[in-house]
Design an enzyme around this catalytic site. Structure first.
Site, PDB file in Angstrom:
ATOM      1  N   ASP A 269       0.835  -1.209   0.000  1.00 41.72           N
ATOM      2  CA  ASP A 269       0.000   0.000   0.000  1.00 41.72           C
ATOM      3  C   ASP A 269       0.870   1.259   0.000  1.00 41.72           C
ATOM      4  OD1 ASP A 269       0.856  -0.164   2.611  1.00 41.72           O
ATOM      5  OD2 ASP A 269      -1.114   0.205   3.511  1.00 41.72           O
ATOM      6  N   SER A 270       2.200   1.067   0.034  1.00 41.34           N
ATOM      7  CA  SER A 270       3.117   2.193  -0.199  1.00 41.34           C
ATOM      8  C   SER A 270       2.841   2.818  -1.567  1.00 41.34           C
ATOM      9  CB  SER A 270       4.576   1.713  -0.123  1.00 41.34           C
ATOM     10  OG  SER A 270       4.781   0.592  -0.968  1.00 41.34           O
TER      11      SER A 270
ATOM     12  N   ASP B 156      -1.153  -6.175  -0.270  1.00 41.66           N
ATOM     13  CA  ASP B 156      -1.397  -5.501   1.008  1.00 41.66           C
ATOM     14  C   ASP B 156      -2.863  -5.158   1.167  1.00 41.66           C
ATOM     15  OD1 ASP B 156       0.541  -5.010   2.888  1.00 41.66           O
ATOM     16  OD2 ASP B 156       1.242  -3.144   1.986  1.00 41.66           O
TER      17      ASP B 156
ATOM     18  N   LYS C   2      -1.326  -9.366   2.827  1.00 43.64           N
ATOM     19  CA  LYS C   2      -0.523  -8.924   3.977  1.00 43.64           C
ATOM     20  C   LYS C   2      -1.349  -7.923   4.765  1.00 43.64           C
ATOM     21  CE  LYS C   2       3.215  -6.020   3.684  1.00 43.64           C
ATOM     22  NZ  LYS C   2       2.760  -4.861   4.490  1.00 43.64           N
TER      23      LYS C   2
ATOM     24  N   GLU D 123      -1.215  -5.430   8.548  1.00 37.50           N
ATOM     25  CA  GLU D 123      -0.393  -4.892   9.630  1.00 37.50           C
ATOM     26  C   GLU D 123      -1.034  -5.189  10.981  1.00 37.50           C
ATOM     27  OE1 GLU D 123       0.375  -0.710   9.000  1.00 37.50           O
ATOM     28  OE2 GLU D 123       1.121  -1.047   6.968  1.00 37.50           O
TER      29      GLU D 123
ATOM     30  N   GLU E   4       9.411  -4.328  10.155  1.00 37.87           N
ATOM     31  CA  GLU E   4       9.861  -3.059   9.554  1.00 37.87           C
ATOM     32  C   GLU E   4      10.371  -2.094  10.615  1.00 37.87           C
ATOM     33  OE1 GLU E   4       7.086  -1.142   6.887  1.00 37.87           O
ATOM     34  OE2 GLU E   4       8.319   0.671   6.761  1.00 37.87           O
TER      35      GLU E   4
HETATM   36  O1  KIV Z   1       3.569  -1.087   1.630  1.00 38.95           O
HETATM   37  C1  KIV Z   1       4.687  -1.607   1.457  1.00 38.95           C
HETATM   38  O2  KIV Z   1       5.351  -1.394   0.437  1.00 38.95           O
HETATM   39  C2  KIV Z   1       5.193  -2.478   2.505  1.00 38.95           C
HETATM   40  C3  KIV Z   1       6.602  -2.945   2.406  1.00 38.95           C
HETATM   41  C4  KIV Z   1       7.576  -1.876   2.400  1.00 38.95           C
HETATM   42  C5  KIV Z   1       6.912  -3.990   3.400  1.00 38.95           C
HETATM   43  O3  KIV Z   1       4.482  -2.806   3.396  1.00 38.95           O
END
Ligand code: KIV
Length: 277
Positions: free
Chosen positions: A50-51, A89, A119, A121, A188
């Site tokens: 989600d970055s 994510d 994924k 959090e 992280e």
């Molecule tokens: O959102 C993302 O890119 C991430 C990674 C940097 C682990 O969660």
């Protein structure tokens, strides 16, 4: 290519899970088909992080990212890759409310992207949800330590686990998420010794980012590694290229050619008569 043919040669979730303590697991983020095509031969896992909210959409945080964005980018990466295990994510607000809400959102992501896993959090507070999802056929990768969706609670993007109590909590979070059934966990932005201890103690692969070389694998945001994201570069990023500079130079050369009428040249124009070649 049918999706059955597509998935048969991919690295699977159980194969990654079995790499605990073995050959390091190579992971990178990918948001688009062309980038996924370039990365796929070199990595074990592609994460649609989600970055992308910050890197692709220009938001200040990951919080405004929607499920629809993750699905569109996840499907593109899945289509363009053949061997990497693709993980998507879950964006903020789609899984925290209840295990049932999380299942509905994750099932949509799995069905509409074809990804192998999601994924999410969080630590102890997500245990019930992780167990609920895994029991219903959704492989989950955890993410503890610096969890960017909680940056308002942390008061910024800071390394975590400097104090003993915080370090104990992060270790307990990783243990709890593994116990709940996560097949791997991203750690992280934590103190190196803590990441090392988590890797030693937790029985599933630990994927580090700003963590420790002792982790079972590493992940970076691809645009950080390539020098394509200029907003800021965290301490834990190693820049392997400065492609941003190359893009600026190439585009400046193009602009100069257009203004001077050097582009297009005769070789780029269509002549009259029958087409050749
Ligand atoms: O959102 C993302 O890119 C991430 C990674 C940097 C682990 O969660």
């Amino acid at each position: 290519m049918s999706s059955a043919a597509n998935t048969s040669q991919r690295i699977t979730v159980p194969q990654l899970r079995a790499r605990k303590g073995g050959e390091p697991i190579v992971c990178l983020t990918a948001y688009t088909a062309p980038m996924a095509r370039l990365l796929d031969p070199h990595v074990d896992l592609l994460l649609i992080g989600d970055s992308l909210g910050m890197v692709v959409y220009g938001f200040d945080s990951t919080l405004p990212v929607s499920l629809e964005m993750m699905i569109a980018h996840g499907a593109a990466v899945e289509r363009a890759s053949t061997t990497a295990c693709v993980v998507v994510d879950m964006p903020f607000g789609t899984y925290q409310e209840s295990p049932q809400a999380a299942f509905r959102a994750c099932a949509r992501v799995m069905a509409e992207t074809g990804c192998a896993a999601v994924k999410l959090e969080g630590g102890a507070e997500m245990v019930e949800t992780v167990a609920f999802l895994v029991a219903r056929g959704i492989p989950v990768m955890g993410h503890v330590g610096l969890t960017p969706q909680s940056f308002n609670v942390f008061g910024g993007f800071r390394a975590q686990g400097r104090e003993d109590a915080a370090a104990r909590r992060i270790l307990a979070d990783a243990e709890a998420i593994a116990q709940a059934g996560a097949f791997a966990i991203v750690v992280e932005g934590t103190v190196e010794l803590l990441a090392r201890e988590i890797t030693m103690r937790v029985p599933v692969p630990i994927i580090g980012i700003g963590a420790s070389p002792a982790c079972d694998g590493q992940i970076l945001v691809t645009e950080d590694l390539l020098g394509l994201f200029a907003a800021f570069t965290p301490k834990f990023v190693k820049r392997y290229a400065e492609l941003g500079n190359q893009v600026s130079e190439a585009v400046a050369a193009y602009a100069g050619d257009v203004k001077a009428r050097r582009f297009p040249g005769p070789e780029h124009c269509f002549g009259r008569g029958p087409a050749k070649g």
